[in-house]
Design an enzyme around this catalytic site. Sequence first.
Site, mmCIF file in Angstrom:
data_model
loop_
_atom_site.group_PDB
_atom_site.id
_atom_site.type_symbol
_atom_site.label_atom_id
_atom_site.label_comp_id
_atom_site.label_asym_id
_atom_site.label_seq_id
_atom_site.Cartn_x
_atom_site.Cartn_y
_atom_site.Cartn_z
ATOM 1 N N SER A 57 0.878 -1.170 0.000
ATOM 2 C CA SER A 57 0.000 0.000 0.000
ATOM 3 C C SER A 57 0.917 1.222 0.000
ATOM 4 O O SER A 57 1.419 1.635 1.037
ATOM 5 C CB SER A 57 -0.893 -0.011 1.240
ATOM 6 N N CYS A 63 9.996 6.911 3.881
ATOM 7 C CA CYS A 63 11.219 7.360 3.208
ATOM 8 C C CYS A 63 12.440 7.177 4.106
ATOM 9 O O CYS A 63 12.328 7.118 5.336
ATOM 10 C CB CYS A 63 11.087 8.827 2.819
ATOM 11 N N GLU A 65 14.772 9.291 4.867
ATOM 12 C CA GLU A 65 15.015 10.416 5.779
ATOM 13 C C GLU A 65 14.157 10.304 7.035
ATOM 14 O O GLU A 65 14.645 10.500 8.148
ATOM 15 C CB GLU A 65 14.714 11.751 5.070
ATOM 16 N N CYS A 99 11.914 14.342 -0.581
ATOM 17 C CA CYS A 99 10.569 14.708 -1.026
ATOM 18 C C CYS A 99 10.009 15.796 -0.105
ATOM 19 O O CYS A 99 10.569 16.095 0.950
ATOM 20 C CB CYS A 99 9.657 13.481 -1.041
#
Length: 152
Positions: A57, A63, A65, A99
């Site tokens: 999912s 991430c 980070e 991001c």
Amino acid sequence: MSETIHGLTTAEVTLLGEKAIAAKSLAYCPYSNFRVGCALLCEDGSYVLGANIENASYPVTVCAERTAFSRAIVEGKRESGGFKAVGVSTDISPPASPCGMCRQFIREFCDLKTPIFMWDSKGEYAVMTLEQLLPMSFGPDQLHKPDPNKGK
């Protein structure tokens, strides 16, 4: 006098890069095959690593980070002085930046002048401050801390 890059010695930048690049090997990314490694240089001189962890999912994916910072906070690194630099590594060129969600997550724990080093597949890097990556940001300094005596 030795050269510094955003307040880090050449040796610190080199080691940060080596650790961020090595952290990619810890990635769990069976769906995208897009490995990301992160290394945090803490003010106490230690390093904390993170890697991206995917999930079937996709929105549940974490991430590199956020993995590194979550681990560092649990390990008490915030209380031991905080963070001196962030290193991120991917398998693409030019280097990829964190991001938007990660930029905001980093903002919670780092000063706006904190350098974010981004390594590419060739081992070359670009560096920008958190403020450059997240201009006009919103952070904990914009919120009022609750008064612990209020309501007693």
